[in-house]
Scaffold this active site. Structure first.
Site, PDB file in Angstrom:
ATOM      1  N   CYS A  26       5.262  -4.904  -3.766  1.00 48.95           N
ATOM      2  CA  CYS A  26       4.915  -4.728  -5.178  1.00 48.95           C
ATOM      3  C   CYS A  26       4.156  -5.977  -5.612  1.00 48.95           C
ATOM      4  O   CYS A  26       4.763  -7.013  -5.910  1.00 48.95           O
ATOM      5  CB  CYS A  26       6.164  -4.524  -6.024  1.00 48.95           C
TER       6      CYS A  26
ATOM      7  N   HIS B 230      -0.881   3.540   1.360  1.00 45.89           N
ATOM      8  CA  HIS B 230      -1.783   3.918   0.272  1.00 45.89           C
ATOM      9  C   HIS B 230      -2.814   4.914   0.782  1.00 45.89           C
ATOM     10  O   HIS B 230      -3.320   4.786   1.904  1.00 45.89           O
ATOM     11  CB  HIS B 230      -2.502   2.690  -0.289  1.00 45.89           C
TER      12      HIS B 230
ATOM     13  N   GLU C 245       1.952   6.084  -8.203  1.00 48.55           N
ATOM     14  CA  GLU C 245       2.775   5.283  -7.300  1.00 48.55           C
ATOM     15  C   GLU C 245       3.919   6.101  -6.704  1.00 48.55           C
ATOM     16  O   GLU C 245       4.594   6.853  -7.410  1.00 48.55           O
ATOM     17  CB  GLU C 245       3.361   4.071  -8.037  1.00 48.55           C
TER      18      GLU C 245
ATOM     19  N   CYS D 152      -1.259  -1.235 -10.308  1.00 47.00           N
ATOM     20  CA  CYS D 152      -0.520  -1.313  -9.040  1.00 47.00           C
ATOM     21  C   CYS D 152      -1.187  -2.397  -8.211  1.00 47.00           C
ATOM     22  O   CYS D 152      -2.329  -2.223  -7.770  1.00 47.00           O
ATOM     23  CB  CYS D 152      -0.544   0.023  -8.318  1.00 47.00           C
TER      24      CYS D 152
ATOM     25  N   GLY E 152      -1.746  -1.434  -4.556  1.00 47.55           N
ATOM     26  CA  GLY E 152      -2.756  -0.378  -4.545  1.00 47.55           C
ATOM     27  C   GLY E 152      -4.146  -0.895  -4.832  1.00 47.55           C
ATOM     28  O   GLY E 152      -5.141  -0.409  -4.277  1.00 47.55           O
TER      29      GLY E 152
END
Length: 276
Positions: free
Chosen positions: A80, A157, A206, A215, A218
């Protein structure tokens, strides 16, 4: 289902990076109180606190601290990025440092507070091998409409490059791709459009959280995919729903830079912790 009890409640912080919001629990002294049930209860925006991810600070003998992540559905999140930046900024304040190291599932990462007040974190090298992402297909040409790209940043991803990110029905397409069988651990889903030289507009669904305003991992994955596709260089600006992140894919890893915010500090009540 019994949650960890605490006679005077459990301290926590609420933070966000570009609207990507987190509950942070400092568990450096004492046992880790988090269970899947507690993560789900905390993540409930009506009956709990609400968050996109939950970050738990743990002690480490390899770095200044360690971080573990949970999604709001009670599942674990391997990475994260925005939470890493937020917690690193807070920890630098606690330790009187302008740079530090931390450990996540990706290994040892580095964070730096820049002179402009923004915080940078090295999210590590992108994962491009199918088995390690993981994805059961060629990462550069996934067998899905739109020819998306798969990139790992400690979590999987799936990045679609589209003419107009604003026109994508993220709420419908996102969960379908998240649960596609070619992703054995599900996936985060990004939709990005080239809006200028080395500039992207990105929206995200997400894994385990749904649509979020930003994100970090991401954004890193999208910048990597854009360069691999020949759309951008290795240093790009990415506009997300909550603001802008700067991504720089260097030899030592993918650096992400942006703002952080500590919103408040509070305690979870003993009654909440004891509830079934």
């Amino acid at each position: 289902m019994t949650r960890t009890l605490a006679p005077d409640g459990l301290p926590f912080m609420k933070m966000h990076g570009l609207g990507n919001d987190f509950v942070v629990i400092d568990a450096r002294e004492g046992d880790d109180p988090v269970t899947p049930a507690l993560a789900r209860a905390l993540g409930d925006r009506h009956r709990g606190v609400g968050f996109d991810q939950l970050a738990v600070i743990r002690p480490s003998d390899r770095a200044d601290f360690a971080l573990e992540f949970w999604n709001s559905d009670g599942s674990r999140a391997g990475a994260c990025g925005n939470a890493t930046r937020c917690v690193s900024d807070w920890m630098m304040g606690q330790l009187g440092l302008d740079r530090l190291s931390l450990v996540t599932e990706r290994g040892v990462l580095r964070a730096v507070r820049r002179g402009d007040g923004l915080v940078s974190v090295n999210m590590g090298a992108p994962i491009l091998e199918a088995a390690q992402i993981p994805v059961a297909a060629d990462p550069m040409h996934l067998p899905l409409d739109g020819d998306p790209v798969a990139v790992g940043m400690g979590n999987p991803h799936c990045i679609f490059f589209v003419p107009d990110a604003e026109a994508v029905d993220v709420e419908t397409i996102g969960p379908r791709i998240e649960h596609d069988p070619i992703f054995p651990e599900r996936t985060n889903v990004e939709f990005a459009a080239l809006t200028g030289p080395d500039r992207l507009r990105m929206r995200v669904w997400e894994r385990g959280a749904g649509i979020t305003l930003a994100c970090g991992s991401g954004t890193c994955a999208t910048a990597v995919a854009a360069h691999l596709k020949g759309l951008t260089g290795r240093h790009v600006l990415v506009d997300v729903d909550g603001g802008q992140l700067e991504i720089d894919w260097r030899e030592d890893g993918v650096w992400m830079t942006g703002p952080t915010a500590l919103v408040f500090e509070a305690r979870l009540s003993p009654a909440f912790l004891a509830a079934p």
